[in-house]
Motif scaffolding. Structure first.
Motif, PDB file in Angstrom:
ATOM      1  N   GLU A 307      29.068  16.493 -20.372  1.00 27.96           N
ATOM      2  CA  GLU A 307      29.586  15.652 -21.458  1.00 27.96           C
ATOM      3  C   GLU A 307      28.415  15.191 -22.326  1.00 27.96           C
ATOM      4  OE1 GLU A 307      32.490  14.732 -22.630  1.00 27.96           O
ATOM      5  OE2 GLU A 307      33.602  15.850 -21.111  1.00 27.96           O
ATOM      6  N   ALA A 308      28.565  15.361 -23.630  1.00 26.54           N
ATOM      7  CA  ALA A 308      27.477  14.998 -24.545  1.00 26.54           C
ATOM      8  C   ALA A 308      27.046  13.545 -24.353  1.00 26.54           C
ATOM      9  CB  ALA A 308      27.916  15.233 -25.984  1.00 26.54           C
ATOM     10  N   GLU A 309      28.018  12.651 -24.134  1.00 25.09           N
ATOM     11  CA  GLU A 309      27.667  11.228 -24.019  1.00 25.09           C
ATOM     12  C   GLU A 309      26.722  10.994 -22.860  1.00 25.09           C
ATOM     13  OE1 GLU A 309      30.518  12.319 -24.975  1.00 25.09           O
ATOM     14  OE2 GLU A 309      30.764  11.238 -26.879  1.00 25.09           O
ATOM     15  N   LEU A 333      35.047   9.924 -27.330  1.00 26.59           N
ATOM     16  CA  LEU A 333      34.856  11.018 -26.376  1.00 26.59           C
ATOM     17  C   LEU A 333      35.406  12.339 -26.904  1.00 26.59           C
ATOM     18  CD1 LEU A 333      35.563   9.143 -23.038  1.00 26.59           C
ATOM     19  CD2 LEU A 333      33.431  10.246 -23.699  1.00 26.59           C
ATOM     20  N   GLU A 334      36.078  12.277 -28.039  1.00 29.33           N
ATOM     21  CA  GLU A 334      36.617  13.489 -28.638  1.00 29.33           C
ATOM     22  C   GLU A 334      35.491  14.342 -29.193  1.00 29.33           C
ATOM     23  OE1 GLU A 334      39.943  14.803 -29.509  1.00 29.33           O
ATOM     24  OE2 GLU A 334      40.002  13.725 -27.605  1.00 29.33           O
ATOM     25  N   PRO A 335      35.532  15.654 -28.985  1.00 30.83           N
ATOM     26  CA  PRO A 335      34.519  16.469 -29.664  1.00 30.83           C
ATOM     27  C   PRO A 335      34.733  16.379 -31.170  1.00 30.83           C
ATOM     28  CG  PRO A 335      36.020  17.863 -28.382  1.00 30.83           C
ATOM     29  CD  PRO A 335      36.456  16.437 -28.183  1.00 30.83           C
ATOM     30  N   MET A 342      35.365  24.879 -35.893  1.00 32.91           N
ATOM     31  CA  MET A 342      34.622  26.132 -35.722  1.00 32.91           C
ATOM     32  C   MET A 342      35.153  26.933 -34.539  1.00 32.91           C
ATOM     33  SD  MET A 342      30.734  25.125 -36.667  1.00 32.91           S
ATOM     34  CE  MET A 342      30.107  26.743 -36.232  1.00 32.91           C
ATOM     35  N   GLY A 343      36.132  26.367 -33.852  1.00 37.15           N
ATOM     36  CA  GLY A 343      36.781  27.101 -32.771  1.00 37.15           C
ATOM     37  C   GLY A 343      35.984  27.146 -31.479  1.00 37.15           C
ATOM     38  N   LEU A 344      35.065  26.204 -31.273  1.00 37.60           N
ATOM     39  CA  LEU A 344      34.285  26.237 -30.025  1.00 37.60           C
ATOM     40  C   LEU A 344      35.197  25.856 -28.861  1.00 37.60           C
ATOM     41  CD1 LEU A 344      30.886  24.509 -30.899  1.00 37.60           C
ATOM     42  CD2 LEU A 344      31.568  26.880 -31.131  1.00 37.60           C
ATOM     43  N   PRO A 345      35.088  26.562 -27.732  1.00 35.04           N
ATOM     44  CA  PRO A 345      35.899  26.176 -26.576  1.00 35.04           C
ATOM     45  C   PRO A 345      35.550  24.753 -26.144  1.00 35.04           C
ATOM     46  CG  PRO A 345      34.636  28.202 -26.155  1.00 35.04           C
ATOM     47  CD  PRO A 345      34.182  27.686 -27.488  1.00 35.04           C
ATOM     48  N   ASP A 346      36.520  24.064 -25.544  1.00 40.15           N
ATOM     49  CA  ASP A 346      36.321  22.656 -25.174  1.00 40.15           C
ATOM     50  C   ASP A 346      35.042  22.391 -24.374  1.00 40.15           C
ATOM     51  OD1 ASP A 346      38.185  21.367 -26.566  1.00 40.15           O
ATOM     52  OD2 ASP A 346      39.524  20.927 -24.876  1.00 40.15           O
ATOM     53  N   PRO A 347      34.757  23.174 -23.309  1.00 41.85           N
ATOM     54  CA  PRO A 347      33.559  22.855 -22.520  1.00 41.85           C
ATOM     55  C   PRO A 347      32.268  22.966 -23.349  1.00 41.85           C
ATOM     56  CG  PRO A 347      34.944  24.468 -21.376  1.00 41.85           C
ATOM     57  CD  PRO A 347      35.504  24.313 -22.744  1.00 41.85           C
ATOM     58  N   VAL A 348      32.287  23.814 -24.372  1.00 44.24           N
ATOM     59  CA  VAL A 348      31.099  23.957 -25.229  1.00 44.24           C
ATOM     60  C   VAL A 348      31.037  22.778 -26.204  1.00 44.24           C
ATOM     61  CG1 VAL A 348      29.975  25.405 -26.973  1.00 44.24           C
ATOM     62  CG2 VAL A 348      31.121  26.473 -25.014  1.00 44.24           C
ATOM     63  N   ALA A 349      32.178  22.474 -26.838  1.00 47.33           N
ATOM     64  CA  ALA A 349      32.199  21.373 -27.812  1.00 47.33           C
ATOM     65  C   ALA A 349      31.856  20.043 -27.136  1.00 47.33           C
ATOM     66  CB  ALA A 349      33.564  21.300 -28.487  1.00 47.33           C
ATOM     67  N   GLY A 351      30.042  19.541 -24.584  1.00 51.16           N
ATOM     68  CA  GLY A 351      28.660  19.490 -24.111  1.00 51.16           C
ATOM     69  C   GLY A 351      27.639  19.707 -25.217  1.00 51.16           C
ATOM     70  N   THR A 352      28.069  19.541 -26.476  1.00 51.45           N
ATOM     71  CA  THR A 352      27.155  19.803 -27.595  1.00 51.45           C
ATOM     72  C   THR A 352      26.439  18.530 -28.048  1.00 51.45           C
ATOM     73  OG1 THR A 352      28.382  21.697 -28.454  1.00 51.45           O
ATOM     74  CG2 THR A 352      27.046  20.490 -30.036  1.00 51.45           C
ATOM     75  N   ILE A 353      25.134  18.636 -28.195  1.00 52.54           N
ATOM     76  CA  ILE A 353      24.372  17.547 -28.806  1.00 52.54           C
ATOM     77  C   ILE A 353      23.693  18.070 -30.086  1.00 52.54           C
ATOM     78  CG2 ILE A 353      23.977  16.352 -26.615  1.00 52.54           C
ATOM     79  CD1 ILE A 353      21.030  17.314 -26.802  1.00 52.54           C
ATOM     80  N   ARG A 354      23.361  17.136 -30.958  1.00 50.59           N
ATOM     81  CA  ARG A 354      22.695  17.515 -32.201  1.00 50.59           C
ATOM     82  C   ARG A 354      21.263  17.004 -32.186  1.00 50.59           C
ATOM     83  NH1 ARG A 354      24.627  14.666 -37.612  1.00 50.59           N
ATOM     84  NH2 ARG A 354      23.506  12.922 -36.650  1.00 50.59           N
ATOM     85  N   LEU A 355      20.334  17.915 -32.428  1.00 49.00           N
ATOM     86  CA  LEU A 355      18.914  17.545 -32.530  1.00 49.00           C
ATOM     87  C   LEU A 355      18.518  17.765 -33.982  1.00 49.00           C
ATOM     88  CD1 LEU A 355      17.834  19.562 -29.363  1.00 49.00           C
ATOM     89  CD2 LEU A 355      18.257  17.103 -29.483  1.00 49.00           C
ATOM     90  N   SER A 356      18.026  16.739 -34.640  1.00 52.02           N
ATOM     91  CA  SER A 356      17.687  16.908 -36.055  1.00 52.02           C
ATOM     92  C   SER A 356      16.356  16.217 -36.351  1.00 52.02           C
ATOM     93  CB  SER A 356      18.799  16.376 -36.954  1.00 52.02           C
ATOM     94  OG  SER A 356      19.171  15.064 -36.609  1.00 52.02           O
ATOM     95  N   VAL A 357      15.516  16.928 -37.077  1.00 50.66           N
ATOM     96  CA  VAL A 357      14.158  16.441 -37.345  1.00 50.66           C
ATOM     97  C   VAL A 357      13.989  16.192 -38.847  1.00 50.66           C
ATOM     98  CG1 VAL A 357      13.213  17.673 -35.364  1.00 50.66           C
ATOM     99  CG2 VAL A 357      13.206  18.778 -37.613  1.00 50.66           C
TER     100      VAL A 357
END
Ligand code: PLP
Length: 392
Positions: A307-309, A333-335, A342-349, A351-357
């Protein structure tokens, strides 16, 4: 050691921005619409900033209208175009937009406006053939098409010039939400062929609460708030002079950086270096939209099954600041709707985090993240497999 990798949420104001704003509030606090000397001085400070912001975008200073940020700027353009063309009652936008645009479109739709949701390919880029078909069939009824330039969650870039050419041929006003683009890549207004572009100071090391619209002269976009004559009648309300002055300083610094290849080149490789290291250390990690054209500063990376959180909390404890989905939806908690669209499967969405510089991110911060992220993922995987065993 701390690594701030959440620059798409906001960036740290530059010291010169803070100084300029403080001295503006001390010395240029008069109302810029007042005719007395103090008012004129405040106006001059604001007009200098308008020139600086215009120079960053490549447009004429007269084309720039200051707003309270990227959200207001985008909504003013869209609602202003709808108001200007009552003979064209529909609008078009994508499901991948920032909530500032997406939720406005949803709200208009719920009140009866036809919204054409642009089709995109699985890589998150707009499908131009589908756009051609849409404009051929419905172009005459669409007042405005709004398409973001760089996605705030994935960094995916849209073919703005191609879309603009199609809009022009159909008489549709074209707006791009360039909040994540401006200040990170060069913006050559005269080559874009769009009617309006919107941006926000706090994404380019300026203050929060100030943004801008660049608008083509003669574009069919009305002012939507009646009131005072400020901003050439395009936006009523006393201007945020200190914020605008800070924006001008930040714009000038970004422009100077953008033309200095020796300065930009090392920044451009920061995220790519981090992605390579993470993919090597965490075999099932997935970079979302990896094959799409992307802004150099953003990585949307998934650790399927987590889970991303939970990832973000552990990263934060160990000195890495990142985010999941859009910053504004943290706590949910919603992706994110963008990853869903973008159609990402739930387990991928999930578990996604954003890294931005940003251009102020250091190689040391990237090294720190390269060490911390794999250790956190490993620890979370161990604890989730232990809890699965425990629940058997
Ligand atoms: N558009 C995009 C793409 C964004 O990323 C953001 C902020 O995150 C906005 C609009 C809203 O800008 P502001 O925070 O200045 O209202």
């Amino acid at each position: 050691m701390q690594a701030y990798l959440d620059c798409n949420a906001t960036t740290q104001p530059l010291p010169e921005v803070i100084d300029a704003m403080a001295s503006c509030m001390r010395e240029r606090w008069a109302n810029p619409s007042s005719v007395h000397r103090a008012g004129v001085e405040a106006r001059h400070a604001m007009e200098l900033s308008r020139e600086q912001v215009a120079r960053l975008i490549g447009c004429a200073p007269r084309s720039v209208t200051f707003t309270s940020g990227g959200t207001e700027a985008a909504q003013r353009v869209i609602l202003g175009a709808v108001a200007a063309r009552t003979d064209r009652p529909a609008i078009a936008t994508s499901a991948l937009e920032h909530s500032a645009v997406r939720e406005l479109a949803q709200s208009l739709e719920s009140r009866g406006t036809t919204v054409h949701w642009l089709r995109h390919r699985p890589d998150g880029v707009i499908d131009l053939d589908a756009l051609d078909a849409l404009l051929a069939e419905h172009g005459a009824s669409i007042s405005v098409l709004s398409l973001m330039w760089a996605n705030n969650e994935t960094g995916v870039l849209q073919p703005i010039r191609d879309v603009a050419a199609r809009c022009r041929a159909s008489g549709v006003v074209m707006h791009t939400d360039a909040v994540q683009w401006v200040g990170r890549e060069a913006t050559e207004w005269s080559t874009l062929g769009i009617d309006a572009l919107t941006c926000s100071a706090h994404k380019l090391h300026g203050p929060k609460g100030v943004g801008a619209i660049a608008m083509r002269a003669g574009a069919a976009i009305e002012s939507i708030l009646p009131g005072g004559p400020q901003e050439l009648g395009r936006r009523a309300g006393t201007e945020n002079v200190a914020g605008i002055v800070g924006f001008g300083m930040a714009a000038e610094a970004a422009r100077t950086w953008l033309v200095n290849e020796a300065a930009t080149a090392p920044c451009r490789s920061l995220i790519a270096t981090l992605e390579r290291a993470l993919l090597a250390a965490i075999p099932d990690a997935i970079v979302n939209a990896a094959a799409s054209p992307r802004l150099w500063n953003t990585s949307s990376i998934a650790f399927p099954g987590l889970e991303a959180e939970a990832i973000l909390l552990l990263l934060s404890e160990r000195g890495v600041a990142a985010s999941a989905g859009a910053a504004c939806s943290s706590g949910s908690l919603e992706p994110s709707p963008v990853l869903r669209a973008m159609g990402l499967p739930d387990p991928v969405a999930h578990g996604t985090i954003r890294l931005s510089v940003s251009r102020s991110t250091t190689a040391g911060e990237i090294d720190h993240a390269t060490r911390v992220i794999p250790a956190c993922i490993e620890r979370l995987r161990l604890s989730s497999s232990a809890s699965v065993r425990g629940s058997r």
